[in-house]
Design a protein around this motif. Sequence first.
Motif, PDB file in Angstrom:
ATOM      1  N   ALA A 120       0.836  -1.201   0.000  1.00 24.44           N
ATOM      2  CA  ALA A 120       0.000   0.000   0.000  1.00 24.44           C
ATOM      3  C   ALA A 120       0.870   1.249   0.000  1.00 24.44           C
ATOM      4  O   ALA A 120       2.024   1.230   0.454  1.00 24.44           O
ATOM      5  CB  ALA A 120      -0.922  -0.006   1.216  1.00 24.44           C
ATOM      6  N   ASP A 121       0.303   2.353  -0.507  1.00 23.05           N
ATOM      7  CA  ASP A 121       1.092   3.582  -0.661  1.00 23.05           C
ATOM      8  C   ASP A 121       1.427   4.264   0.644  1.00 23.05           C
ATOM      9  O   ASP A 121       2.207   5.224   0.666  1.00 23.05           O
ATOM     10  CB  ASP A 121       0.381   4.557  -1.601  1.00 23.05           C
ATOM     11  N   ASP A 122       0.858   3.800   1.772  1.00 24.39           N
ATOM     12  CA  ASP A 122       1.236   4.343   3.080  1.00 24.39           C
ATOM     13  C   ASP A 122       1.997   3.333   3.923  1.00 24.39           C
ATOM     14  O   ASP A 122       2.311   3.588   5.089  1.00 24.39           O
ATOM     15  CB  ASP A 122      -0.005   4.821   3.841  1.00 24.39           C
ATOM     16  N   GLY A 123       2.299   2.181   3.334  1.00 23.31           N
ATOM     17  CA  GLY A 123       3.003   1.136   4.073  1.00 23.31           C
ATOM     18  C   GLY A 123       2.151   0.421   5.089  1.00 23.31           C
ATOM     19  O   GLY A 123       2.661  -0.372   5.884  1.00 23.31           O
ATOM     20  N   GLY A 124       0.846   0.655   5.070  1.00 25.65           N
ATOM     21  CA  GLY A 124      -0.022   0.079   6.095  1.00 25.65           C
ATOM     22  C   GLY A 124      -0.489  -1.327   5.818  1.00 25.65           C
ATOM     23  O   GLY A 124      -1.091  -1.964   6.701  1.00 25.65           O
ATOM     24  N   LEU A 125      -0.244  -1.862   4.619  1.00 18.95           N
ATOM     25  CA  LEU A 125      -0.754  -3.194   4.297  1.00 18.95           C
ATOM     26  C   LEU A 125       0.152  -3.829   3.246  1.00 18.95           C
ATOM     27  O   LEU A 125       0.640  -3.168   2.332  1.00 18.95           O
ATOM     28  CB  LEU A 125      -2.189  -3.105   3.765  1.00 18.95           C
ATOM     29  N   VAL A 126       0.353  -5.132   3.386  1.00 18.23           N
ATOM     30  CA  VAL A 126       1.121  -5.922   2.426  1.00 18.23           C
ATOM     31  C   VAL A 126       0.287  -7.142   2.061  1.00 18.23           C
ATOM     32  O   VAL A 126      -0.315  -7.776   2.936  1.00 18.23           O
ATOM     33  CB  VAL A 126       2.484  -6.367   3.012  1.00 18.23           C
ATOM     34  N   GLY A 127       0.237  -7.466   0.782  1.00 12.10           N
ATOM     35  CA  GLY A 127      -0.499  -8.635   0.317  1.00 12.10           C
ATOM     36  C   GLY A 127       0.398  -9.533  -0.514  1.00 12.10           C
ATOM     37  O   GLY A 127       1.018  -9.067  -1.480  1.00 12.10           O
ATOM     38  N   ILE A 128       0.482 -10.820  -0.155  1.00  9.43           N
ATOM     39  CA  ILE A 128       1.352 -11.776  -0.844  1.00  9.43           C
ATOM     40  C   ILE A 128       0.483 -12.863  -1.463  1.00  9.43           C
ATOM     41  O   ILE A 128      -0.333 -13.493  -0.780  1.00  9.43           O
ATOM     42  CB  ILE A 128       2.377 -12.392   0.128  1.00  9.43           C
ATOM     43  N   LEU A 129       0.650 -13.074  -2.766  1.00  7.69           N
ATOM     44  CA  LEU A 129      -0.156 -14.044  -3.496  1.00  7.69           C
ATOM     45  C   LEU A 129       0.386 -15.452  -3.287  1.00  7.69           C
ATOM     46  O   LEU A 129       1.571 -15.720  -3.524  1.00  7.69           O
ATOM     47  CB  LEU A 129      -0.155 -13.691  -4.988  1.00  7.69           C
ATOM     48  N   GLY A 130      -0.491 -16.343  -2.828  1.00  9.19           N
ATOM     49  CA  GLY A 130      -0.099 -17.722  -2.584  1.00  9.19           C
ATOM     50  C   GLY A 130      -1.019 -18.683  -3.303  1.00  9.19           C
ATOM     51  O   GLY A 130      -1.921 -18.277  -4.047  1.00  9.19           O
TER      52      GLY A 130
END
Length: 709
Positions: free
Chosen positions: A547-557
């Motif tokens: 996310a552009d504020d560093g508040g969320l990360v999503g990893i595709l599995g």
Amino acid sequence: MARPSGLFAAAIAAQRGHLFPWVPVCLACGIGLYFALVIEPGQAMLWMMLGLGLCALIFGALARSPTPDGVRAPVIAAGLVALGFGLAGARSHNVAGPLVDFRYYGPVEGRVVDIDRSASDAVRLTLDRVVLAPMAPDETPTRVRVSLHGDQGFAAAAPGATVILTGHLGPPGGAVEPGGFDFRRHGWFLQLGAVGYTRTPVLLLAPPAEGQRIFKARMWLSERMRAVLPGETGAFAAAVTTGDRSAMGQATLQDLRDTNLAHLLAISGLHMGLLAGFVFGVLRLGLVALPWTRHRAPIKRIAALGALAAATGYLALSGGNVATERAYVMAAVALLAVVCDRRALSLRSVALAALIVLILRPEALTGPGFQMSFAATTALVATFEQVSRFNTRRERPLPRWMAPVLSLLVSSAVAGLATAPIGMAHFNTIAQFGLIANLVSVPVMGLVVVPAAVASALLMPLGLDWMALYVMGMGLDWILWVARSIASWDAAVRPVVTPGFWVLPLIALGGLMLCLLRGTARLSGALPLMLAAGLWSSADRPHVLIADDGGLVGILGPNGRALSRGSGGGFVADVWLENDGDLAGQEASALRWSGPIEGRIARQALGSVEFVHLQGKRAVEAFGRCAPGQIVVQSDGDPVPGDCQLFHPETLKQTGSVAVWLAEDGIRVVTDRQRTGLRLWHGARPDDATGLVAWLSTSESSPPADPER
């Protein structure tokens, strides 16, 4: 053997008399080219493109034989492309206004010019004549939009009232992932220089003054309908008559979207056509019933002018969005054609409507409203032209009683097929039972809702509008019941993966070739459609999103995208999952995170790279140093030391959202800024090279360096 130039000239000659519908297509190509640039063109280039476009059009208009069509047509097409490019640039400069580039907290003063509802179901106010305490007038945004949370006294939020509030403001956000919907560009053309929220009551500073009569009339009529028809029925009635959706609940809106009935909310071709047709029919029958006018007056022309006046009033009351403007232009062209004894509905009238909308609002091209509206209208007109020719050639035309039934079936199916790819690309879902819902709802809209709405307007001066509104409410209740019932069916909605950049242009090209070309040449439109289908089926989603504020990360599995947190950043999480074609919510996706979570430190390995998400200052302090082979994302605090790849809030402020792909030869990082470039809505100054060299030096193979390290 014929030369290629000769074949091209012959192909152009075969389409002679049917080339005008391609005029807005060429104009749209120029507009699309302007918006696809990653560097803001200088004003000198815009003037040059406008000049070249006008010169090419003048040449095309004045050129006569022996100038061949194989030369004249391409020159005109190139001129229209250049003209579209220049018009889009001129429009972008014309709406320019100051942008807030920092987080503002303090008093916000302004006049209420619009009231709507946000995706989080909060009432929003759009304010102009904005005053922000520490800012000079020339640095203050032209408009701001504020969502109202907490206990609010909405009496202050009257149309045209000057209000004051204590709000949190910031710049309009960028795309939640590189290549996604760019709200900064959307807000630029709405002249929104800042967006935000308030949790304190909005206070009335000055009552509504003179002006904004149409806006005030819209909101008065909306309140009147909601007073007579309580609940969602009244909110639905206000939406279809005035365009005011501020009272509609998110659950109702979602049911309408899931059943492909949301187009009944948008005041578009269906509403405008039904209204104009109803008024035209009533006036014509009424004038025929009078002995004096029956033989002495041009009844058909008078009815057409009366219907045009009703459509104009409807346009004013509706708020005038793109779909309504398109519908009005179409209705006006058709009605004026009746006045002039010309053919009322043809692809030429559709092209003229598109041309007018694109000239007035070039940015409309990038929105789903314009795309779906003209896709449906073009497909319907082209289909019914073929149906009418087929019926004319038959020795025994179809019985009259079958005409309305077949028209309903064909129009619903054709409009659904034409708009389905666009809706799937923009909203990542397909309503599998949308055709059924439309077949049992659209006739009620035409036979009950619209006539009752017209009757209520006529009875309102007498105070008897409640009778017509009661009938209108019964029709709307039926539509709402259909939406709720069908939306509850199993598999009513199927998720769709977001397509790549070239898919929609190829679909548009294929559809236009099928509808606009004559003869066997139209079959060539199947090639772009097949290519688009192949590209869509092989869509490549990013392995990691930040996310552009560093508040969320999503990893595709293997089980879908795993999110680093189960709450917070809900809008970003929802968009990521929708683009993946994943119906799981944020909480369920957070349970997919397979790595260790220690407090507010989330880790997960992907290949040879470990991704670490640090949520807050305490997580940064507890983490310590980072190591090679790690990609660290932090949402707050000082940059962590070490030799890892770091995404810090200050870095992300410059890059925007980030997408990461893993390959055998390493990682590929793409930022939102690399995809969108330096444009006016990102703060770029025209004819100013500041920052241009820095942008050109960035590469998709590696992320930009952290300025604090």
